[in-house]
Scaffold this motif. Structure first.
Motif, PDB file in Angstrom:
ATOM      1  N   LYS A   1       0.838  -1.208   0.000  1.00 50.26           N
ATOM      2  CA  LYS A   1       0.000   0.000   0.000  1.00 50.26           C
ATOM      3  C   LYS A   1       0.870   1.255   0.000  1.00 50.26           C
ATOM      4  O   LYS A   1       0.670   2.165  -0.797  1.00 50.26           O
ATOM      5  CB  LYS A   1      -0.892  -0.020   1.239  1.00 50.26           C
ATOM      6  CG  LYS A   1      -1.681   1.254   1.483  1.00 50.26           C
ATOM      7  CD  LYS A   1      -2.411   1.186   2.819  1.00 50.26           C
ATOM      8  CE  LYS A   1      -3.081   2.510   3.140  1.00 50.26           C
ATOM      9  NZ  LYS A   1      -3.817   2.448   4.427  1.00 50.26           N
TER      10      LYS A   1
ATOM     11  N   LEU B   1       2.882   1.681  -3.277  1.00 50.01           N
ATOM     12  CA  LEU B   1       2.078   2.003  -4.459  1.00 50.01           C
ATOM     13  C   LEU B   1       1.427   3.377  -4.383  1.00 50.01           C
ATOM     14  O   LEU B   1       0.925   3.882  -5.390  1.00 50.01           O
ATOM     15  CB  LEU B   1       0.987   0.937  -4.644  1.00 50.01           C
ATOM     16  CG  LEU B   1       1.492  -0.448  -5.049  1.00 50.01           C
ATOM     17  CD1 LEU B   1       0.362  -1.471  -4.947  1.00 50.01           C
ATOM     18  CD2 LEU B   1       2.054  -0.430  -6.459  1.00 50.01           C
ATOM     19  N   LYS B   2       1.452   3.989  -3.218  1.00 47.12           N
ATOM     20  CA  LYS B   2       0.741   5.270  -3.038  1.00 47.12           C
ATOM     21  C   LYS B   2       1.262   6.318  -4.032  1.00 47.12           C
ATOM     22  O   LYS B   2       0.477   6.965  -4.740  1.00 47.12           O
ATOM     23  CB  LYS B   2       0.954   5.733  -1.608  1.00 47.12           C
ATOM     24  CG  LYS B   2       0.038   6.855  -1.178  1.00 47.12           C
ATOM     25  CD  LYS B   2       0.246   7.156   0.299  1.00 47.12           C
ATOM     26  CE  LYS B   2      -0.548   8.363   0.693  1.00 47.12           C
ATOM     27  NZ  LYS B   2      -0.304   8.769   2.084  1.00 47.12           N
TER      28      LYS B   2
ATOM     29  N   ARG C   1       0.646   5.407  -7.940  1.00 41.93           N
ATOM     30  CA  ARG C   1      -0.767   5.462  -8.314  1.00 41.93           C
ATOM     31  C   ARG C   1      -1.265   6.898  -8.321  1.00 41.93           C
ATOM     32  O   ARG C   1      -2.058   7.296  -9.174  1.00 41.93           O
ATOM     33  CB  ARG C   1      -1.598   4.575  -7.384  1.00 41.93           C
ATOM     34  CG  ARG C   1      -1.413   3.088  -7.730  1.00 41.93           C
ATOM     35  CD  ARG C   1      -2.222   2.180  -6.829  1.00 41.93           C
ATOM     36  NE  ARG C   1      -3.649   2.398  -6.906  1.00 41.93           N
ATOM     37  CZ  ARG C   1      -4.435   2.019  -7.905  1.00 41.93           C
ATOM     38  NH1 ARG C   1      -3.933   1.412  -8.947  1.00 41.93           N
ATOM     39  NH2 ARG C   1      -5.735   2.255  -7.849  1.00 41.93           N
TER      40      ARG C   1
END
Lengths: 62, 186
Positions: A34, A37-38, A41
């Motif tokens: 998470k 990928l923050k 994304r």
């Protein structure tokens, strides 16, 4: 020629790492997928690739 | 396991890949070794927002099954990993054991949509590799793998017929939802 992951991962020895879709640079990192990928994304990178950081990828028997 | 595609492909299609060069520490046994070549391929989980999340996996003929990291199951695929079918005390090469929880999942390899793959998600911190493992069940069952290390390359050759279609994308998990700052006009 092999895909060179030595260069992009050289400063990442732990935690999750998100590589760019062409596997040439790190676009995110963190202690979880998470977190890693923050960044990518939110920047609209559509196909980041996850791998764990390590000091040594080679001396193992999977 | 099923292979779906929207292309008119048939059994025997070959996908070429390159080995990955990764960091390795020198040792008395190999004093000059600073890197290693390993057969990694990124698999992709398509999401409903049109993006995909890739996950590097090693092709490992010595593994009975496919094993992925717990966090991939929970944070990327939105699975309640512990609700999967448990395989307790899986034995690793060092003699350590771990529990794995199996779910049937789907992902893409290059242009192929791979459906109905039985994968064990491993307790946090217990999967010794830094990447996923593609093993005998549901991977070597359907792909012939030819390693040409001298050429830095390997190939996957599909051994089962393709079915028409695509895999369903995964819903974007709460972990992956991105909040975008609204622009304000001054």
């Amino acid at each position: 020629m092999a895909i060179n992951l030595v260069k992009p991962l050289r400063n990442h020895t732990k935690g999750w790492v998100a590589l760019s879709p062409d596997l040439k640079r790190v676009v995110g990192s963190g202690s979880t997928p998470k977190e890693a990928l923050k960044g990518p994304r939110s920047k609209g990178i559509k196909k980041p690739v996850l791998i764990l950081g390590a000091e040594d990828y080679g001396n193992i028997v999977p | 396991m099923k292979i779906r595609t929207t292309r008119r492909d048939y059994t025997g299609v070959t996908l070429p890949f390159k080995y990955s060069k990764v960091r390795s520490k020198p040792s008395p046994a190999f004093p000059n070794k600073k890197s290693a070549l390993i057969p990694l391929i990124p698999i992709y989980f398509p999401l409903t927002d049109g993006t995909s999340i890739g996950y590097d996996c090693i092709i490992d003929s010595g593994a009975d099954c496919c094993f992925f990291h717990w966090e991939i199951g929970e944070e990327v695929l939105g699975l309640d990993v512990k609700k999967g079918k448990k395989m307790p005390k899986v034995l690793g090469i060092t003699g350590d054991t771990f529990d794995a929880y199996f779910h049937s999942i789907r992902f893409k390899i290059e242009g192929w949509d791979i459906d109905d793959v039985y994968v064990g998600f491993v307790d946090k911190g217990k999967l010794g590799t830094k990447y996923g493992i593609l093993g005998q069940l549901d991977f070597f069952d359907v792909f012939q793998v030819i390693f040409e290390k001298s050429n830095d390359s390997f190939k996957l050759i599909s051994m089962i017929p393709f079915e028409e279609g695509k895999i369903e994308p995964y819903e974007v998990t709460e972990s992956l939802k991105v909040s975008c700052k609204k622009k304000t006009n001054s």
